[in-house]
Design a protein around this motif. Structure first.
Motif, PDB file in Angstrom:
ATOM      1  N   ASP A 153      -4.470 -13.162   3.308  1.00  0.00           N
ATOM      2  CA  ASP A 153      -3.453 -13.750   4.173  1.00  0.00           C
ATOM      3  C   ASP A 153      -2.091 -13.365   3.617  1.00  0.00           C
ATOM      4  O   ASP A 153      -1.441 -14.134   2.906  1.00  0.00           O
ATOM      5  CB  ASP A 153      -3.631 -15.264   4.201  1.00  0.00           C
ATOM      6  CG  ASP A 153      -2.671 -15.925   5.173  1.00  0.00           C
ATOM      7  OD1 ASP A 153      -2.094 -15.209   6.010  1.00  0.00           O
ATOM      8  OD2 ASP A 153      -2.511 -17.145   5.088  1.00  0.00           O
ATOM      9  N   ALA A 154      -1.656 -12.127   3.936  1.00  0.00           N
ATOM     10  CA  ALA A 154      -0.442 -11.599   3.339  1.00  0.00           C
ATOM     11  C   ALA A 154       0.284 -10.698   4.320  1.00  0.00           C
ATOM     12  O   ALA A 154      -0.315 -10.126   5.232  1.00  0.00           O
ATOM     13  CB  ALA A 154      -0.785 -10.803   2.075  1.00  0.00           C
ATOM     14  N   PHE A 155       1.598 -10.579   4.114  1.00  0.00           N
ATOM     15  CA  PHE A 155       2.379  -9.578   4.822  1.00  0.00           C
ATOM     16  C   PHE A 155       2.079  -8.226   4.182  1.00  0.00           C
ATOM     17  O   PHE A 155       1.932  -8.113   2.964  1.00  0.00           O
ATOM     18  CB  PHE A 155       3.867  -9.898   4.711  1.00  0.00           C
ATOM     19  CG  PHE A 155       4.757  -8.980   5.501  1.00  0.00           C
ATOM     20  CD1 PHE A 155       5.072  -9.275   6.818  1.00  0.00           C
ATOM     21  CD2 PHE A 155       5.280  -7.835   4.931  1.00  0.00           C
ATOM     22  CE1 PHE A 155       5.901  -8.425   7.558  1.00  0.00           C
ATOM     23  CE2 PHE A 155       6.097  -6.987   5.657  1.00  0.00           C
ATOM     24  CZ  PHE A 155       6.414  -7.284   6.976  1.00  0.00           C
TER      25      PHE A 155
ATOM     26  N   LYS B 243      -6.328   4.175   6.431  1.00  0.00           N
ATOM     27  CA  LYS B 243      -6.679   3.064   7.312  1.00  0.00           C
ATOM     28  C   LYS B 243      -7.566   2.054   6.579  1.00  0.00           C
ATOM     29  O   LYS B 243      -7.369   0.840   6.705  1.00  0.00           O
ATOM     30  CB  LYS B 243      -7.400   3.578   8.555  1.00  0.00           C
ATOM     31  CG  LYS B 243      -7.802   2.443   9.501  1.00  0.00           C
ATOM     32  CD  LYS B 243      -8.793   2.874  10.559  1.00  0.00           C
ATOM     33  CE  LYS B 243      -9.324   1.673  11.318  1.00  0.00           C
ATOM     34  NZ  LYS B 243     -10.374   2.027  12.297  1.00  0.00           N
ATOM     35  N   GLU B 244      -8.521   2.526   5.806  1.00  0.00           N
ATOM     36  CA  GLU B 244      -9.394   1.626   5.061  1.00  0.00           C
ATOM     37  C   GLU B 244      -8.599   0.810   4.040  1.00  0.00           C
ATOM     38  O   GLU B 244      -8.861  -0.384   3.847  1.00  0.00           O
ATOM     39  CB  GLU B 244     -10.497   2.427   4.370  1.00  0.00           C
ATOM     40  CG  GLU B 244     -11.520   3.008   5.345  1.00  0.00           C
ATOM     41  CD  GLU B 244     -12.507   3.946   4.681  1.00  0.00           C
ATOM     42  OE1 GLU B 244     -12.291   4.302   3.484  1.00  0.00           O
ATOM     43  OE2 GLU B 244     -13.491   4.340   5.341  1.00  0.00           O
ATOM     44  N   ALA B 245      -7.599   1.434   3.399  1.00  0.00           N
ATOM     45  CA  ALA B 245      -6.767   0.708   2.436  1.00  0.00           C
ATOM     46  C   ALA B 245      -5.948  -0.368   3.135  1.00  0.00           C
ATOM     47  O   ALA B 245      -5.778  -1.477   2.611  1.00  0.00           O
ATOM     48  CB  ALA B 245      -5.848   1.690   1.705  1.00  0.00           C
ATOM     49  N   VAL B 246      -5.449  -0.057   4.323  1.00  0.00           N
ATOM     50  CA  VAL B 246      -4.694  -1.039   5.105  1.00  0.00           C
ATOM     51  C   VAL B 246      -5.588  -2.207   5.509  1.00  0.00           C
ATOM     52  O   VAL B 246      -5.209  -3.376   5.361  1.00  0.00           O
ATOM     53  CB  VAL B 246      -4.075  -0.364   6.344  1.00  0.00           C
ATOM     54  CG1 VAL B 246      -3.566  -1.397   7.342  1.00  0.00           C
ATOM     55  CG2 VAL B 246      -2.950   0.573   5.926  1.00  0.00           C
ATOM     56  N   CYS B 247      -6.769  -1.900   5.992  1.00  0.00           N
ATOM     57  CA  CYS B 247      -7.700  -2.969   6.389  1.00  0.00           C
ATOM     58  C   CYS B 247      -8.047  -3.859   5.205  1.00  0.00           C
ATOM     59  O   CYS B 247      -8.121  -5.092   5.342  1.00  0.00           O
ATOM     60  CB  CYS B 247      -8.968  -2.359   6.985  1.00  0.00           C
ATOM     61  SG  CYS B 247      -8.742  -1.608   8.612  1.00  0.00           S
ATOM     62  N   SER B 248      -8.248  -3.255   4.041  1.00  0.00           N
ATOM     63  CA  SER B 248      -8.572  -4.029   2.848  1.00  0.00           C
ATOM     64  C   SER B 248      -7.414  -4.939   2.451  1.00  0.00           C
ATOM     65  O   SER B 248      -7.610  -6.119   2.131  1.00  0.00           O
ATOM     66  CB  SER B 248      -8.911  -3.085   1.698  1.00  0.00           C
ATOM     67  OG  SER B 248      -9.163  -3.796   0.505  1.00  0.00           O
ATOM     68  N   ALA B 249      -6.193  -4.416   2.489  1.00  0.00           N
ATOM     69  CA  ALA B 249      -5.028  -5.216   2.112  1.00  0.00           C
ATOM     70  C   ALA B 249      -4.804  -6.362   3.081  1.00  0.00           C
ATOM     71  O   ALA B 249      -4.282  -7.414   2.699  1.00  0.00           O
ATOM     72  CB  ALA B 249      -3.793  -4.334   2.046  1.00  0.00           C
TER      73      ALA B 249
ATOM     74  N   VAL C   7       0.864  -1.179   0.000  1.00  0.00           N
ATOM     75  CA  VAL C   7       0.000   0.000   0.000  1.00  0.00           C
ATOM     76  C   VAL C   7       0.897   1.225   0.000  1.00  0.00           C
ATOM     77  O   VAL C   7       1.825   1.333   0.812  1.00  0.00           O
ATOM     78  CB  VAL C   7      -0.932   0.027   1.230  1.00  0.00           C
ATOM     79  CG1 VAL C   7      -1.653   1.364   1.336  1.00  0.00           C
ATOM     80  CG2 VAL C   7      -1.941  -1.108   1.159  1.00  0.00           C
ATOM     81  N   GLY C   8       0.659   2.137  -0.917  1.00  0.00           N
ATOM     82  CA  GLY C   8       1.414   3.385  -0.972  1.00  0.00           C
ATOM     83  C   GLY C   8       0.647   4.499  -0.295  1.00  0.00           C
ATOM     84  O   GLY C   8      -0.560   4.638  -0.486  1.00  0.00           O
TER      85      GLY C   8
END
Length: 301
Positions: free
Chosen positions: A96-98, A86-92, A16-17
């Protein structure tokens, strides 16, 4: 040492950028995610071992004028942006990923940690930085939010009517800072008042990075069970290695120090996410990019 991986169950990496410079006055840092996105993923990560993918690059979409009574510069714009990030982080993190967040200035730290806490409420945080980032609107000499996000996500101050997306916070005992060498006096008093664990470069140099990191992990994860987030401000590294930052402070960590931190976190297999922030290629690009490519290749090998 046996080869280790970040998570035993996954070799997927989501990026995420955070294309933002609202937390401080120097332009250029907001361009960094697009610079990284323009590079082949194979130049940043071992794509033979990792399935890496950009999930989003979050740009500020609105720039409302800061109210005259705001105690944080660009507060309204930061509030809007913080929610979107924050929403982009939650989506990413739904996969099941780092998660690797590339900034942007360190104002993103409150949003990224807030997002990771939604999935990992028992999170511990290692914060590598030259600065404490524990100012509040009452203690900050500059009122720039990139010097406040850690205090904010630890719930050491509240902005009425703003940042309502910050629904979870992290207690100070689950945070440790490494590489510190530039604290404001009121900021230091606040950190000492709340028993926030921080390790100065003087301690790193005198006691060794291995001992410092062991003490840091004992602080944030005494039972060796918590997922861990690393927030890596490149100004924590000596500017000899990373000159491309607007917040440079001499006498920082060397590359072997940082690689030791990364190696240890990899060995835990509980390392879930990382921020990489305060990179400004407008100040210097060639040496900075070389160093960061080396560290990312080392991390995702």
């Amino acid at each position: 040492m046996n080869q280790v991986i970040l998570r035993s169950f996954s070799k997927k990496l989501n990026l995420v950028g955070a294309a933002v410079s609202l937390g401080q006055p120097k332009k250029g840092v907001e361009k960094t995610p697009e610079v990284f996105k323009s590079l082949p993923l194979s130049s940043l990560f071992n794509t033979n071992n990792w399935d890496a993918a950009w999930k989003s690059v979050v740009h500020p979409t609105q720039f409302p004028q800061t109210k005259s009574n705001s105690r944080i510069k660009n507060q309204e714009a930061l509030d809007i942006y913080g929610k979107e990030l924050k929403e982009a982080v939650c989506s990413a993190l739904q996969e099941d990923a780092f998660l690797l967040n590339i900034g942007g200035d360190h104002s993103i730290g409150s949003s990224t940690i807030a997002g990771v806490l939604e999935k990992h409420p028992d999170l511990g945080v290692i914060w590598v930085d030259a600065h404490g980032d524990c100012n509040t609107p009452d203690t900050s000499p500059s009122q720039n939010y990139h010097g406040m996000p850690l205090a904010h996500i630890m719930d050491l101050f509240q902005e009425t009517g703003a940042f309502s997306w910050r629904t979870k916070t992290i207690p100070p005992e689950r945070v440790a800072l490494i590489g510190i060498r530039a604290l404001d006096s009121s900021e230091k008093a606040l950190m000492d008042q709340h028993n926030i664990k921080y390790f100065t470069m003087e301690e790193v140099n005198s006691r060794g990075i291995q001992t410092v990191l062991k003490d840091a992990m004992s602080q944030i994860d005494p039972k060796s069970e918590r997922p861990i987030h690393l927030s890596l401000d490149v100004d924590g590294i000596d500017p000899l290695f990373v000159p491309g930052t607007g917040t440079a402070v001499p006498g920082g960590l060397d590359i072997e120090h940082v690689k030791h931190v990364i190696s240890h976190l990899k060995s835990l297999q509980r390392w879930v996410s990382m921020d990489l922030v305060e990179i400004n290629f407008d100040i210097e690009k060639e040496k900075t990019l070389e160093t960061l490519q080396h560290l990312l290749k080392f991390t995702f090998n």
